[in-house]
Design an enzyme around this catalytic site. Structure first.
Site, PDB file in Angstrom:
ATOM      1  CB  CYS A   2       3.135  21.586 -13.208  1.00  0.00           C
ATOM      2  SG  CYS A   2       2.281  21.652 -14.656  1.00  0.00           S
ATOM      3  NE  ARG A  27       3.662  18.777  -7.959  1.00  0.00           N
ATOM      4  CZ  ARG A  27       2.882  19.112  -7.049  1.00  0.00           C
ATOM      5  NH1 ARG A  27       3.150  18.799  -5.714  1.00  0.00           N
ATOM      6  NH2 ARG A  27       2.124  20.242  -7.395  1.00  0.00           N
ATOM      7  CD1 TRP A  75      -0.065  15.276 -15.540  1.00  0.00           C
ATOM      8  CD2 TRP A  75      -2.002  16.727 -15.621  1.00  0.00           C
ATOM      9  NE1 TRP A  75      -1.242  14.518 -15.351  1.00  0.00           N
ATOM     10  CE2 TRP A  75      -2.291  15.394 -15.524  1.00  0.00           C
ATOM     11  CE3 TRP A  75      -2.410  17.604 -15.493  1.00  0.00           C
ATOM     12  CZ2 TRP A  75      -3.792  15.185 -15.440  1.00  0.00           C
ATOM     13  CZ3 TRP A  75      -4.063  17.400 -15.455  1.00  0.00           C
ATOM     14  CH2 TRP A  75      -4.494  16.514 -15.505  1.00  0.00           C
ATOM     15  CG  ASN A  99       1.439  23.607 -10.333  1.00  0.00           C
ATOM     16  OD1 ASN A  99       0.750  23.202 -11.135  1.00  0.00           O
ATOM     17  ND2 ASN A  99       1.463  23.205  -9.053  1.00  0.00           N
ATOM     18  N   GLY A 100      -0.482  25.636 -12.416  1.00  0.00           N
ATOM     19  CA  GLY A 100      -1.872  26.039 -12.357  1.00  0.00           C
ATOM     20  C   GLY A 100      -2.488  26.511 -13.861  1.00  0.00           C
ATOM     21  CD  GLU A 478      -8.943   3.872  -1.923  1.00  0.00           C
ATOM     22  OE1 GLU A 478      -9.782   4.632  -2.220  1.00  0.00           O
ATOM     23  OE2 GLU A 478      -7.734   4.069  -2.068  1.00  0.00           O
ATOM     24  CE  LYS A 482      -5.572   3.222  -4.626  1.00  0.00           C
ATOM     25  NZ  LYS A 482      -5.875   4.552  -3.752  1.00  0.00           N
ATOM     26  CD  GLU A 485      -5.204   5.556  -7.839  1.00  0.00           C
ATOM     27  OE1 GLU A 485      -5.037   6.888  -8.279  1.00  0.00           O
ATOM     28  OE2 GLU A 485      -5.443   5.144  -7.072  1.00  0.00           O
ATOM     29  CG  HIS A 501     -32.241  -4.052  -7.777  1.00  0.00           C
ATOM     30  ND1 HIS A 501     -33.740  -4.186  -7.810  1.00  0.00           N
ATOM     31  CD2 HIS A 501     -31.682  -4.262  -6.605  1.00  0.00           C
ATOM     32  CE1 HIS A 501     -34.013  -4.869  -6.550  1.00  0.00           C
ATOM     33  NE2 HIS A 501     -32.822  -4.880  -5.811  1.00  0.00           N
ATOM     34  CE  LYS A 606       0.221  10.885  -3.390  1.00  0.00           C
ATOM     35  NZ  LYS A 606      -0.642   9.631  -3.013  1.00  0.00           N
TER      36      LYS A 606
HETATM   37  C1  AGP Z   1      -5.655   8.177  -4.733  1.00  0.00           C
HETATM   38  O1  AGP Z   1      -5.202   6.886  -5.076  1.00  0.00           O
HETATM   39  C2  AGP Z   1      -5.709   9.005  -5.608  1.00  0.00           C
HETATM   40  N1  AGP Z   1      -4.464   9.342  -6.531  1.00  0.00           N
HETATM   41  C3  AGP Z   1      -6.730  10.358  -5.761  1.00  0.00           C
HETATM   42  O2  AGP Z   1      -7.889   9.785  -5.726  1.00  0.00           O
HETATM   43  C4  AGP Z   1      -6.486  11.397  -4.454  1.00  0.00           C
HETATM   44  O3  AGP Z   1      -6.983  10.472  -3.372  1.00  0.00           O
HETATM   45  C5  AGP Z   1      -7.263  12.323  -4.877  1.00  0.00           C
HETATM   46  O4  AGP Z   1      -6.896  12.885  -5.757  1.00  0.00           O
HETATM   47  C6  AGP Z   1      -7.377  13.536  -3.459  1.00  0.00           C
HETATM   48  O5  AGP Z   1      -6.051  13.891  -3.292  1.00  0.00           O
HETATM   49  P1  AGP Z   1      -5.823  14.462  -1.679  1.00  0.00           P
HETATM   50  O6  AGP Z   1      -6.116  13.256  -0.530  1.00  0.00           O
HETATM   51  O7  AGP Z   1      -4.220  15.064  -1.889  1.00  0.00           O
HETATM   52  O8  AGP Z   1      -6.739  15.666  -1.665  1.00  0.00           O
END
Ligand code: AGP
Length: 611
Positions: A2, A27, A75, A99-100, A478, A482, A485, A501, A606
């Protein structure tokens, strides 16, 4: 997660609130709303879906004039995304945005129901609104304190009371909240980009502090209800940094910034010496490190995987990389002399915060590698190394990853210097080599059409493998994250030698593979793995270096892989900085071609401020 904004000043608050909420869209959210004063009454407008729906609703109203209000992007956690579950929530006397997650909301709800309160939504947040209402007897600070005593969980709260039409109240615990200090106007926000258009001065609200804000004055009370002075910080990010500047998406803009921010992150830490200014960690502490534990989530954790490769190679210290959400409940064996490195772009990730707190309980030294100045993680670690990526708006992390790995290299060099494993000259050479990578990164970016072309041929597949060995395997982790997601294509990373394997049974003509083979020493092994895939009908995109292509592939390129991308020649130790660029671009173009919402992928947020 949020997003919260609040405004009090001379401007029309709904406009400022919408402006701030737009900057917090990254976010992740599924509904939005605002509450504002109009003729001394609280007016609430909210809507499911994108902000535009809320804007349309606001525009349906007669011309609003209001100088104080709060806004929210939700969210969903408790209750589906719907009008009724959207924030603000409130009673006749007040409105809140939250938020929380309130962990004990069910017993509190029961208690309030027994006192005659009715609930409209399925949210945990509405409990806060009604609990506040219950305790409110014309004294907002008293009511907030009483509410805080009763609730368990995480919260950042913006509150307005009908009796105080020119004030916003705020309180937080384990969720981020800043107070923006303007001239004749003040703000609250979940993150700095929301206020940058108006001010770059801000105060960080600490756990349990309560803020009372008017257009002229910001009062902060500590847990003992005493007024306290707080430091006013200055954000160095400019407003433009949070704009797309002509790029179709933030993600693409952020990928194109990578060369520059690599330099901007390395330069301040090197003045002939690597000059991390640790306050609490001495060379002696570093000399006695037995093991390093790196903790993080998602991309940050993947930066840790690169860190492991480099630190083990340069410093001869064992390194273990932990997924923060696992580490926090694990029985990992940790020694007091171990060093904990927490990596986080936002500095607000709930799992990383919890893991870091747990590490602190073992009595180990902790260093945080963080992008956001003054964020929660920076305040609970012994020392902080900032990355200078500027605001990263796209949910998919790209530039933050690059500078997180830059810090891993600097740390590895620093530790090996302290352990007398490397000379000053060698450090200088390595730093200057890292700085020269900006050119190679830009060279790849100038060749992005080629990647677009690969994406065109691959975007119809629903499954993909990324394979590699050694450093390439860590980079592949990584690259795969990418892709999944933002393009919603199922992809997995496999250590190339492990495929046979089991997982090789999945390979068919509809299951292509991206093979990273940038290490000359391991190339022949990779070649065998690629052949295994090709002979089972799998299509292969090979990412390798110009030198390998010249020396090892020469005239038989087509027999080896269906597609080849050549990375400008780079010393293998530093390959992650350049190899990740085509892979980030590949994920980006795949998502664009599939019509995905690149910057705000479904279901994602985010900064993940809940467990
Ligand atoms: C990355 O593309 C993601 N959106 C996610 O994995 C992110 O890296 C992860 O949530 C950690 O976030 P932070 O670096 O703000 O702790």
């Amino acid at each position: 997660m949020c997003g919260i904004v609040g405004y009090v000043g001379e401007k029309n608050s709904p406009e400022v609130l919408i402006d701030g909420l737009k900057k917090l869209e990254y976010r992740g959210y599924d509904s939005a709303g605002i509450a504002f004063f109009e003729e001394n009454e609280i007016n609430i407008i909210k809507s499911r879906g994108k902000l535009q729906n809320l804007i349309n609703k606001i525009n349906e109203n007669k011309k609003i004039h209001s100088t104080c209000g709060i806004g929210h992007t939700r969210w969903a956690t408790h209750g589906e995304p719907s009008h009724i579950n959207s924030h603000p929530h409130g009673s006749k006397t007040l409105a809140i945005v939250h938020n929380g997650i309130i962990e004990n909301y069910l017993p509190l709800k029961e208690e309030l129901l027994s006192k005659g309160y009715n609930f409209l939504s399925q949210t945990d947040s509405e409990v806060l609104a009604l609990l506040l209402d219950y305790y409110y007897e014309k004294d907002p600070i008293f009511a907030v304190n009483k509410m805080v005593e009763k609730i368990k969980g995480s919260y950042a709260l913006g509150i307005i009371f009908r009796d105080y039409p020119e004030k916003i109240f705020a309180v937080k615990r384990d969720s981020p909240l800043i107070i923006g200090k303007g001239k004749g106007e003040n703000f609250i926000a979940s993150d700095i980009p929301a206020i940058l258009k108006y001010t770059n001065k801000y105060i960080i609200l600490e756990e349990g502090e309560i803020a009372e804000i008017t257009k002229e004055c910001i009062r902060i009370y500590n847990r003992d209800n005493q007024l306290i002075e707080k430091e006013i910080l200055t954000a160095t990010w400019d407003e433009n940094a949070a704009e797309k500047n002509g790029f179709p998406h933030f993600m693409l803009k952020e990928i194109y910034e990578e060369g520059e921010i690599l330099r901007k992150t390395i330069s301040p830490y090197y003045d002939g010496n690597i000059n991390f200014k640790f306050q609490n960690i001495t060379d002696e502490n570093i000399n006695s490190i037995k093991k390093i534990h790196i903790i993080g989530c998602g991309t940050a954790m993947h930066a840790g995987l690169i860190g492991k490769n480099i630190i083990e190679k340069l410093c001869k210290i064992p390194v273990e990389v932990h997924i923060a959400s696992e580490f926090r409940y694990s029985e990992t064996v940790i020694d007091k002399q171990d060093l904990i490195l927490a990596i986080s772009q936002s500095g607000e990730t709930a799992d990383t915060i919890a893991a870091l707190k747990k590490a602190g309980d073992y009595g180990c030294r902790t260093i945080a590698v963080v992008n956001v100045l003054g964020s929660s993680i920076t305040r609970i670690s012994d020392d902080v190394i900032y990355t200078f990526a500027g605001p990263e708006i796209s949910v998919a992390s790209t530039k933050a990853y690059l500078v997180q790995i830059a810090i891993m290299y600097l740390l590895a060099l620093k530790i090996s210097e302290i352990k007398n494993l490397i000379s000053e000259n060698e450090i200088a050479e390595n730093i200057s080599y890292m700085l020269s990578l900006e050119k190679k990164i830009n060279q790849i970016l100038n060749n992005s059409d080629k990647i677009k072309h690969f994406a065109y041929d691959f975007h119809g597949y629903e499954n993909l493998f990324y394979i590699g060995r050694g450093l390439d395997y860590s980079i592949a982790a990584e690259a795969s994250l990418k892709l999944k997601e933002i393009s919603y294509i199922h992809s997995e990373t496999y250590a190339a030698g492990e495929l046979k394997h089991g997982a090789i049974s999945l390979i068919t003509k509809d299951f292509p593979v991206i093979a990273l083979a940038t290490d000359e020493n391991l190339f022949d092994k990779m070649l065998s793995n690629i052949k295994e895939i090709k002979s089972r009908g799998g299509k292969v995109l090979l990412i390798t270096t110009e030198n390998i292509a010249k020396e090892k592939l020469s005239d038989r390129k087509e027999d080896i892989a269906d597609y080849i991308f050549q990375i400008p020649e780079t010393k293998h130790l530093f390959i992650p900085f350049v190899a990740i660029i085509p892979l980030q671009l590949f994920a980006y173009y795949m998502a664009v071609l599939r019509g995905c919402d690149v910057d705000k992928p479904r279901n994602l947020a985010k900064s993940v401020t809940v467990e």
